[in-house]
Structure formats: C-alpha cells, structure tokens
Design a protein around this motif. Sequence first.
Motif, mmCIF file in Angstrom:
data_model
loop_
_atom_site.group_PDB
_atom_site.id
_atom_site.type_symbol
_atom_site.label_atom_id
_atom_site.label_comp_id
_atom_site.label_asym_id
_atom_site.label_seq_id
_atom_site.Cartn_x
_atom_site.Cartn_y
_atom_site.Cartn_z
ATOM 1 N N TRP A 49 0.906 -1.283 -0.006
ATOM 2 C CA TRP A 49 0.059 0.095 0.025
ATOM 3 C C TRP A 49 0.868 1.227 -0.034
ATOM 4 C CZ3 TRP A 49 -4.783 0.537 -1.202
ATOM 5 C CH2 TRP A 49 -5.673 1.640 -0.631
ATOM 6 N N ASN A 53 1.738 2.808 -6.469
ATOM 7 C CA ASN A 53 0.575 4.061 -7.066
ATOM 8 C C ASN A 53 -0.675 3.540 -6.795
ATOM 9 O OD1 ASN A 53 0.268 6.510 -8.215
ATOM 10 N ND2 ASN A 53 -0.336 5.375 -10.039
ATOM 11 N N HIS A 54 -1.703 4.353 -6.309
ATOM 12 C CA HIS A 54 -3.094 4.179 -6.055
ATOM 13 C C HIS A 54 -3.855 4.438 -7.644
ATOM 14 C CE1 HIS A 54 -2.529 3.762 -1.664
ATOM 15 N NE2 HIS A 54 -1.496 3.474 -2.133
ATOM 16 N N ILE A 56 -7.280 5.840 -8.939
ATOM 17 C CA ILE A 56 -8.436 6.360 -8.384
ATOM 18 C C ILE A 56 -9.500 6.738 -9.216
ATOM 19 C CG2 ILE A 56 -9.227 8.257 -7.207
ATOM 20 C CD1 ILE A 56 -7.194 6.732 -5.593
ATOM 21 N N GLU A 57 -8.922 7.009 -10.524
ATOM 22 C CA GLU A 57 -10.011 7.301 -11.672
ATOM 23 C C GLU A 57 -9.574 6.756 -13.070
ATOM 24 O OE1 GLU A 57 -12.001 11.395 -11.582
ATOM 25 O OE2 GLU A 57 -10.376 11.497 -13.017
ATOM 26 N N ARG A 74 -15.302 9.934 -16.926
ATOM 27 C CA ARG A 74 -14.445 9.766 -15.972
ATOM 28 C C ARG A 74 -15.267 9.007 -14.972
ATOM 29 N NH1 ARG A 74 -10.283 14.062 -14.704
ATOM 30 N NH2 ARG A 74 -10.742 15.712 -15.839
ATOM 31 N N VAL A 75 -14.724 7.840 -14.364
ATOM 32 C CA VAL A 75 -15.374 6.942 -13.803
ATOM 33 C C VAL A 75 -14.320 6.642 -12.418
ATOM 34 C CG1 VAL A 75 -17.230 6.176 -14.990
ATOM 35 C CG2 VAL A 75 -15.190 4.844 -14.995
ATOM 36 N N PRO A 76 -14.873 6.213 -11.388
ATOM 37 C CA PRO A 76 -13.825 5.865 -10.056
ATOM 38 C C PRO A 76 -13.393 4.598 -10.533
ATOM 39 C CG PRO A 76 -16.226 5.783 -9.349
ATOM 40 C CD PRO A 76 -16.409 6.483 -10.633
ATOM 41 N N VAL A 78 -12.337 2.033 -8.726
ATOM 42 C CA VAL A 78 -13.163 1.134 -8.042
ATOM 43 C C VAL A 78 -14.548 1.577 -7.668
ATOM 44 C CG1 VAL A 78 -11.186 -0.439 -7.562
ATOM 45 C CG2 VAL A 78 -12.032 1.018 -5.958
ATOM 46 N N PRO A 79 -15.566 0.867 -7.467
ATOM 47 C CA PRO A 79 -16.850 1.327 -6.959
ATOM 48 C C PRO A 79 -16.861 2.374 -5.563
ATOM 49 C CG PRO A 79 -17.169 -0.769 -8.046
ATOM 50 C CD PRO A 79 -15.829 -0.504 -8.011
ATOM 51 N N VAL A 80 -17.348 3.411 -5.412
ATOM 52 C CA VAL A 80 -17.283 3.979 -4.269
ATOM 53 C C VAL A 80 -18.016 3.150 -2.870
ATOM 54 C CG1 VAL A 80 -18.109 6.163 -2.819
ATOM 55 C CG2 VAL A 80 -17.039 6.371 -5.211
ATOM 56 N N THR A 86 -8.275 0.452 -2.625
ATOM 57 C CA THR A 86 -8.385 0.872 -3.855
ATOM 58 C C THR A 86 -7.678 -0.173 -4.645
ATOM 59 O OG1 THR A 86 -6.875 2.536 -3.772
ATOM 60 C CG2 THR A 86 -9.371 3.107 -3.529
ATOM 61 N N ARG A 239 -1.468 10.319 -15.643
ATOM 62 C CA ARG A 239 -1.256 9.543 -14.392
ATOM 63 C C ARG A 239 -2.639 9.090 -13.783
ATOM 64 N NH1 ARG A 239 3.246 7.867 -13.111
ATOM 65 N NH2 ARG A 239 2.370 7.632 -11.117
ATOM 66 N N MET A 240 -3.389 8.919 -15.044
ATOM 67 C CA MET A 240 -4.567 8.381 -14.615
ATOM 68 C C MET A 240 -4.625 6.995 -15.490
ATOM 69 S SD MET A 240 -6.802 10.383 -12.843
ATOM 70 C CE MET A 240 -7.146 12.251 -12.596
ATOM 71 N N ALA B 488 -3.167 15.569 -10.653
ATOM 72 C CA ALA B 488 -2.880 14.704 -11.870
ATOM 73 C C ALA B 488 -3.457 13.272 -11.671
ATOM 74 C CB ALA B 488 -1.385 14.582 -12.030
ATOM 75 N N ASP B 489 -3.644 12.800 -10.701
ATOM 76 C CA ASP B 489 -4.116 11.403 -10.425
ATOM 77 C C ASP B 489 -5.419 11.200 -9.462
ATOM 78 O OD1 ASP B 489 -2.936 11.309 -8.003
ATOM 79 O OD2 ASP B 489 -1.377 9.987 -8.551
ATOM 80 N N ALA B 490 -5.746 12.238 -8.586
ATOM 81 C CA ALA B 490 -6.937 12.317 -7.765
ATOM 82 C C ALA B 490 -6.781 11.460 -6.752
ATOM 83 C CB ALA B 490 -8.069 11.844 -8.670
ATOM 84 N N ARG B 491 -5.535 11.082 -6.310
ATOM 85 C CA ARG B 491 -5.081 10.596 -5.016
ATOM 86 C C ARG B 491 -5.479 11.318 -3.908
ATOM 87 N NH1 ARG B 491 -0.004 6.880 -3.556
ATOM 88 N NH2 ARG B 491 -0.738 6.474 -1.356
ATOM 89 N N TYR B 588 -13.535 10.532 -4.487
ATOM 90 C CA TYR B 588 -14.343 9.556 -4.594
ATOM 91 C C TYR B 588 -14.640 8.873 -2.893
ATOM 92 C CZ TYR B 588 -14.037 9.780 -9.463
ATOM 93 O OH TYR B 588 -14.260 10.222 -10.780
ATOM 94 N N HIS B 589 -13.532 8.627 -2.628
ATOM 95 C CA HIS B 589 -13.715 7.426 -1.224
ATOM 96 C C HIS B 589 -13.330 8.050 -0.015
ATOM 97 C CE1 HIS B 589 -13.573 4.507 -4.427
ATOM 98 N NE2 HIS B 589 -12.443 4.897 -4.953
#
Lengths: 641, 641
Positions: A49, A53-54, A56-57, A74-76, A78-80, A86, A239-240, B488-491, B588-589
Amino acid sequence: MLTAWMARCGIHARTVDKRSTKIYSGQADGLQIRSLEIFESFGFCDRAWKEANHLIEMCMWNPGSDGVIRRSDRVPDVPVGLSRFTEIVLHQGRIERFFLDHIKKHSKDSIHVERAVVPETLDISEDLCDEHSAESYPLSVKLRHLTDDEAAPAQNKGSTTSDGLFRSNLAEDDTDALIEKAKEKQGTSEIVRAKYLVGCDGAHSWTRRQLGFQLEGEPTDYIWGVLDIIPITDFPDIRMRCAVHSASSGSLMVIPRENKLVRLYIQLNEIKPDASGRADRSKITPETIICAAQKIIAPYSLRYEYCDWYTAYQIGQRVGTDFDYKNRVFLAGDAVHTHSPKAGQGMNVSMQDAYNLGWKLGLVVKGIAQPSILRTYQSERRRIAQDLIAFDHKFSRLFSGRPAKDILDESGVSMADFKEAFLKGNLFAAGLSVDYGASMLVAKAGDASEQGDGTDVSSQTRVVGKQELATNIKLGMRFPSFKVLNQADARVWHFQQRLQSDGRFRLIVFAGNVLAPPQQARLTAFCAALSSCSFLAPHLYTNIAVLTCHSAKRIETELLRDVPAVLHPFDQRTGWDYDSVYVDDASYHEGYAEAYAGYGVARETGCVVVARPDQYVGYVGALDGDAGWEAVEAYFRGVFV
Amino acid sequence: MLTAWMARCGIHARTVDKRSTKIYSGQADGLQIRSLEIFESFGFCDRAWKEANHLIEMCMWNPGSDGVIRRSDRVPDVPVGLSRFTEIVLHQGRIERFFLDHIKKHSKDSIHVERAVVPETLDISEDLCDEHSAESYPLSVKLRHLTDDEAAPAQNKGSTTSDGLFRSNLAEDDTDALIEKAKEKQGTSEIVRAKYLVGCDGAHSWTRRQLGFQLEGEPTDYIWGVLDIIPITDFPDIRMRCAVHSASSGSLMVIPRENKLVRLYIQLNEIKPDASGRADRSKITPETIICAAQKIIAPYSLRYEYCDWYTAYQIGQRVGTDFDYKNRVFLAGDAVHTHSPKAGQGMNVSMQDAYNLGWKLGLVVKGIAQPSILRTYQSERRRIAQDLIAFDHKFSRLFSGRPAKDILDESGVSMADFKEAFLKGNLFAAGLSVDYGASMLVAKAGDASEQGDGTDVSSQTRVVGKQELATNIKLGMRFPSFKVLNQADARVWHFQQRLQSDGRFRLIVFAGNVLAPPQQARLTAFCAALSSCSFLAPHLYTNIAVLTCHSAKRIETELLRDVPAVLHPFDQRTGWDYDSVYVDDASYHEGYAEAYAGYGVARETGCVVVARPDQYVGYVGALDGDAGWEAVEAYFRGVFV
C-alpha cells in the motif's frame, strides 16, 4: 503464495524455479482489492500500500466525430464504498520480495525458493495416491540443478532495457532445452519424494504436460505490446488509468505506476500472426511499440528517455481441462488459465488459486482435515477460471475493436457498451464477486456440482446454513469487513483484520445484546455446548479461533463479567485474552456503530458464523445451545478428521 | 533524531554512545501525535503505527466514600478531531531500530552509531567560533573506545529481568568511571575535529559538565517504580490507559503496551529519599514494586509471571540554564530538561529538540543558511522546556497527591482538578501547542525575546506575515493537515504528508480559483516574479520545494493548461512534475473538500505560506506579484546566505 501458506502452516516444503533470479522489472503489476485483503491477512499489505501507485480514476478517451480523441468519461476506478482498499499498482518484483520476506520469517528461514532448478521426471505411485498415512509418499520428482548462467534466458544477457519477450506467450517454452542443457553438462540431480506437488509453472506448464492435461481455447489475431516507461508527454491524463480508443490506429491502456513509471498496453495493428498462428518476435522492439502508441495518442506527443521493460503478447483465452490429478498433483495460475493482462487479473487470480489451495494442503498434511476437502480446489477454482475467461473474452474484444463511428456503424464497438462492460466488470475484477459453491466446506443450499465446475464435492454430513441470519455474510463469499471496537481497549479494527491467515478456522460469535438476560442465557448455553463438545473442544483455539462481536453498549459491558470465559480464555502465564471480543459501538475517532447493520445480523439475537482459513464463509447459523450447536459440530465433522 | 537529519542533509557526522548496545527493553514508550507526524515526514511512521499499541481511552479510578476505588470517568486519550493520529505506545528499542534503518538508508551506510565510545576531553578554539569558513573546525574532542564488556553497566550482567535502574535518576553517573577504566586499560583513543557538537547525553550530560552549565530545579520526595509486565488480573481496565488514585496507598498509572505487555507507574510510598536526598536503590526490586501496586489496585488482584523490565525514579523538574555555547556546542533532551515520565513527554520533547536543531545545522554546514539561525535553537526549545517543566510540576503533584476525602479535605487533591488538568494538558502533551516566537525564521509580530527564552533572535530584515490570510496556519506553529487531492491522479493525501523532512523549505502556494481570470492573472504574476527573482531562483526545488493547492474544480482544471509551469517544472529526462499540484475538491472515497476552510484561507484569492524544513510556519502572505513577492524574498534574505 503457496509457499507462504506452507510457511504459515509449518509444512515441510520445497519450492523450485527454473529461472535463476526473482523478477526485477516488468511483469504483472496490478493488485486488486481481494489480493490486498489477502496480503493484509498475511500481515504485509501495508508494504504494498505504501510503495504502490494508487489508481483512483479511470478516464475513457474516444474519437469524436472529427476522428480526434477526447476524454468522454471519468469513472472511479473501483466503485465508491466497496472497500477500504482501492486498486494499486506495483511492480511484481516488490510483491515477490514481500512474499520472500514473509516466508523467511514464518518458516524460520527453513523454506527458500530454490532457483535455477528444473524438474526432469515425475513418477506417481498410483496405488499410494489414496493412502493417507504419514509414511505414504506417492510422488517422486527428479530435479536438475543448473548454473545461474545456464538458467538465464538468452534474450536477457547483456541488454540494457529489460526485454520481457522471453516470458511472453509469443515465445517458445525453453524448459526442455534447459533440461537437455543441464543433462549434457551433467548438472547435479536429485530425487524428491513428496506427498503433494503443485505446478505453478506458467502457461507452458511442465507439470501439466506430465499429466497430459490440456488448456482449451483459441488465440486471437490481436497482438499487444507493453512498455514500462517514464513518459514525456502533454497527454493530460497520463497519471490516470486510461482506456484510449483511436479512430483507426488501435487502442491503448495507460496504467500509471510507482516511481514516475507508466505502463502502456498498446495494440500493435501492424503485427499479425503468420500462418502458424504465431507473430514474429523480431519485429517487436520498444521503438516499434512506442511508434504504435504515438499514432493512437495523437495529437498528443509521447516519448521517453527511460524504458524500464517491454514485452508483447497475443490475446487468447484458455482454461485447463483438469486442475488436479487424484488430489495429489495440482495446477495453479497460468498453468490452468491464460488470458489478456489488461484487466489486471492474471497475477491476482493466480495468487488466489494458491491462496485457495494452500491451507487445504496444510490442514490435510497435518492430519487435521479430511483429504476429501482437496476436491474443492478444482471445484472452486476451475469455476472461477471459467468465469474469468468469459469476462476477458468479452472485455478484450471490446477493447481491441475499432470504435463505432456512429450508431449505424455495426462492425465497430459501441463506446457506451465498453463503458458498461467496464463498470459491470469492476466487482468481478476487484475479486470480490467470488462465490464458491456448496461443498463440505460451504454449508450452502443447492446442487454442489452445478455451483462448481462439476467436480463431486458433496459432504457426507450435509449441513445447510441459515443465510437469513446474516444477510450480508454470504455463504461461499469472503467475510466482509466493517469497523468494530475491541471491548477491552476501545481500539477500532476492520473486523476482517482479525481473520489472519494462520491456518485456523474462525468461529465468529455475533453475541447480540449480551446485557439482555434472555440473550445472555442463550449465549451461556451456546458457550457451554462449545466447551463441552468432545469433537470440537480439542480443536478450539489451535485449529478454530474464536472471535466475538456483541452489540451492547461498550461502556456498560464488562469483559470479565458479561462475556463467557470460553470467548476470551484465561492463560496461566499471560492472563485473560483481550484480543478476541469486539463490540459494534460508536468510536471516538472513526464514526459510528454500523457493523451489525452492515453484516445484516439482528442486533438483539445475533448469530454464529464459521469462516474458513481463507476468510470465505463456510457456515451461518443460530446462536442456540442445542440445535444451533449441533449444526456447527456437523459442519466441522464434514471437514476435520 | 539528530543523526537522521544529518543523514537526510548529507552532512558528514559521527555519533557516539557510551553504552555498548541499543535499548532492548523498557525505557520510554509513548509516542505523541507530533512525534508521529515527524516520523511520517521521515517516512517510517507506518512502522511504529503498525507495531504499537494504540491508546484510545483514559479511565480514571478514584476512591469512593467507602475508600474503595471505582471508575469515575472515561475520556478519549486524545481530543476527538485533533489529528489523524492518536497516542501510541511502543518500546524505545523499536523506535531506535526505525531510526537506525533510516540513517543507514539515507546516509548510504556511511553514518553509524558508534557504541562503547566515551568522550574524554573537549577543547574549544574560542577565536574560531565566529569564523564560518569551510576550513574552520573550532572543536576538538578526544574519544576513547571501550570494549563492549567495559561499557556494559554492572547491573545489567547476567540478570534475567532487565534492570533499568542503572539509567534511572536514582543512579550515579558512570561516565567518569568508564573513562578511567578505559584509560587504565589503555583503550584506543582518537581526536575528532568538528565544526559542531551536540550533547544528547542525558541528565548527567558529560557535555554540559564540560561547558559548566547547570540544570536548575529541585527534586521532590516522590519515588515511583516502573514495571513492564504481562499482568494477570481481574482489574477491568488493564488494557486502557488508567490513572488510579487509591485512598491512602498512593497512585498508579496503567499504560497498556504492545505484545500483551502493560507498563505500570507505581508510587512507592514506603521508599523515601535519605538525608542526602537520594533513595536507597537496593530496596527497589520488581517484588517491592508489585507489592505497592497491589495495595493501590485492591480489591482487584494483580500479579505476573513475566516481567520484561523495571526501574524507579525520583520526581523532580529541572531545566538547563543554557542550551548552547557560542552556537557551536549544543545540548538536547535530558541534558537540558528532566521531569517525571508519566505524561509521556521525555522521549517526545527530546526528539523534538533534535528535530528543531538538525536541519538548521544541516543548512548552515552546507553554507545555505546564515549561522545566526542557530540562535533560534535555544530561543525556541528552552522556552518549550520551561513550559514542559511547569506542566509536569503541576501534573505530577496532582497525580502523586492523596485524593481529597471530600470537599472540606483541603490537603487532598481534588479529583475534579486532576481531570481538568489532564484534559487541559492534552493538547500540550500531544505536542501540538508548540508555538515558536518571532525570529528570522518566524515572520511574526511582537517581541522576539519575550516570545522565546530571551535569546536575541531578531532578524536584520524584519518581515511580518499576514496571519489573517490563513487563520489556521499559525505563524510559529506546525503546518496543520487537511486532505487534498493530487490534481494529476486524484489520489487523496494529507497535505502535511507532502512536507517531507528532506532539509528543504516549502513554498506553499494556495493558488485559489485558478479558473477565474483575475486570480489566474495574479497567479501568473506571482509565478513570473518567482522564476525571475535572482536571489531565490537558484534555491528553487533544491532548497525550496514548491507545493500548490488550488480551489477550482478538479475535473475542470487541466494541469498543463491552467497551472503555471514553475509550479510543476519540466525535466528533460522525466517530463512534467506530477507530484506538486493539489486541489481542495471532493474525493471518491474519502469525503469532501475541506482544506481551504480548515486552513482558514479564502477560496478565491488564496495566499502564500512558507513552511520551514521542520514543518513550522515561517511566513504567511498575499499571492501578489509585487508586494507579496517582496515579502517572501525578504523572509528568505533573512535566512539564506
């Protein structure tokens, strides 16, 4: 993963790898939520963790009516609300490091991954396969030791950028060549006698070939390249996580990684398989792959100064005919299912194969569980592999297809369909939709073979749990997680964190309102039955850990006064156990009591749940002294010797 | 801590310890919130957080009218909403391990803690002290190397339970004896020439003695014992932090620890200092201490099979007259402040002394900062020590006093007063009330010497920040933390996590609504001034990292289009910087945008903040191209060479 289980269960095991080193770059990188839960149950999720890198979107880029790509959605990622985790991305070498450290610690340095060792022959004493005595070793494997240099693949010598093609499904298998080379050079060999053998040896599985089992399915014409680079680009979403469908140059997936790296999956439209069905590897270089990416991502610029690794693969979906031979030899991972990597399933589902099998082997080898539970490996995991292949078949075709120009363009892929498939596939991809069928390990209604892959996993003592008592603790699915407080110290835990992968079942007592006299009486009767059950009492704490969650007010409840001792046992040297009893109540810093509601359990009357050592739910029933207890006992009589 | 800074700043340094081993049991254990923030800034807070026990609730036990103790109150151990951290407890040896690992990694294995080494002489070339050339080494220290056996304290040899008395303030100092022994045996010696010397050498500080400085203050008659045991007890709150006042047998504090251990602080009413003011150590054993505890905690039972460590100490509060000599020799930790350990302040405040000093030394040694900033060490930390001593004086008397029988019992301690003192002291104890006075490092209004300990730390170029532009980013206090998203990545990150302890100042640009044209114009002007400032531009990124947080909608903002390049600079080899620009927007989370409101910054117009390398706020001002920029430059002209 399998070796980690052997270390945790204290099993004498050996692990051999034909390669001379662990993975240092490239390969798999995506870790799904269920894998993170499993890592947490082993105690090293925090390392992944922190370093990863995480994601998110997820951004979707499609051609507009002018043919130029633009961000359409744009969607999350993983579902909220799905999980405390994540999706994260970290290079496979680090993940291997976490496992190696864990194995070293828990095996007390007695199990190592032995590298540059190839299996040469496998002999099976058929008549011993059904004999489960301590002295019975039905398997005999001849191992040959190579030098590090012999074991290194030719492609990997002396190059600067790591070339992953030698592990790709575009490459021929080199196991036989390695064996021949070792024989010629008269490399050391040895015979290992074993009770069980598990081949986690990839799509070309040597073990599978010895058994004569097949991978069924067909390759497609789609060839994709993979680059791990530090990109220099003006593409806004680098970075997405992105799915980019170009109008006519193919598709590309962006997976941003740790340490500024980005992984790109790039459709190679200009490379096609030849008549033999195989693509020419020599045409595939980082330069050809980045050129393909540049066409897809235009008008944005994309280049790199640093490339960490590259490879390519041909999309195809195949699943093994058999996952075991007489419950003595097992196959896991790519040896029994191969598919495209873009949904991040390969490493995750493969680790989960081994996670399913390891504790079963451990308990059987130790003489605790009946050997028949090993049948559930194929029944549970082959069914998952079939579902995975179906998912990947659909997803990879939607991703590799040309986007439809408009609604009349029937040969094109509808971007609305692609988005819908992505969203629908999310729960599956997270690894949280796994739902094992009825068996001696899952006290579920319905037909056991229909719910699995057809293997016979019926139990002699059929028990069916009462799902209605815990509507969100689904039989056959993993025990979900809500926050609870330790009764003794008020600390908040995700309840699932208390289900560590130590080889023990969990008897989880939702004790209800322990301060209400009728419920206190029911709990007392249940606990009396628990301590006096001659079949189960010897397994308590050693093979069945007991966890309790009650619903009374924490500050009105006294552990020693209100909770029966069997639920927090006394030890002569260390006193009372303060780590087994939890409460669903408000916390100071982390919100309010929602566990009973989340689990779908009645706050007053509670229930009893059995979770398997892998956190999957085996049984749900009433908290009753008599009828309730008999079902718990019957469940374990179907599992334990 | 100081060595960690040297490693992070790349300073050539040596660290010597007269003891032959690190701590293996006992000693300090409480980690306060501010220490955890500091650990996080070094990157190892997660290790402490995972291994430690977490203190959630404080329970107060007092005698009722029948003289029998009962629980009178429960309060959260740290105030709700104060921080993402709570107080945690972990044995000092593990904390030393985290530091040693960190030092090894960041010094590239070049700095080690050298053990069994004692200083023998300190020579100071007075005339060189004010000369800050690269070749000027005003200090010369003779070090003598002992064998491990020579360095081991007599008490520690061959015992089973770890006896901590030899480190207690009840014990005589053995430094001189160690030096004599080493001389007799002709142990190796060496001369070290140094620019700076820091004595973190405890209450008996050899360094302090060489300088002739004093600790001022008086001991009390209160003697307390300490036990680290696995308790066997029916006391209900043994896993809570507890303050237990008995009617007439003294007081006890319970600190539950990791691995089933519990630390007990126990008032030893039957042991008194003799005429010399010193207690007889020979009467203090684990047995006598547990007997005292049993009387206090009666009618509950309390015993143990396993004792990990014990010690005892005499309560007293003392503070050093001087924290430095000519800004060349410094004293930190117990060398300049001693007090009772029960509020968990000793290790924390001492580490924070070194945390305050380390980066200043690092920047001065490297020739980046003016040597005058070193004066702020005494001004800032001696003031803290004075506050600490006042706090401890009050708290320890309330805790050691006999509880009042009733409201008329004036010689007894009111339990209501005790509770109030605990609650009031909470913010102080958490380390979050530290508020450094005006100096060249803190652009604050008011009298610099009044706000500190009297040391002259006035700046030649006096700058006063505009506190009203960021009402909750207090000048002189640590930069607080709210959640922000990476553009850039929404984290999601806690913004404070981006202020790593790497020796760099942070220029934090609250860019406001970057999509509003007037604000965009202000931001552009400010950034133009930033890149063209001849004094500061050379320091950008190397000595001043730039962080941005804007308040426009994340999904309407494009990093490359809307945020000036100087805030996310381009690198030829690795492309754009994606880790410097954040946004205060919904995630989101993890909840909603609350950073600007939390920081007290106007969402439209923003502001500019300078945080020192230790996260304390140095400057707050307007985001203006001209006047705003001049103040930022003036601040740094008072700090940098």
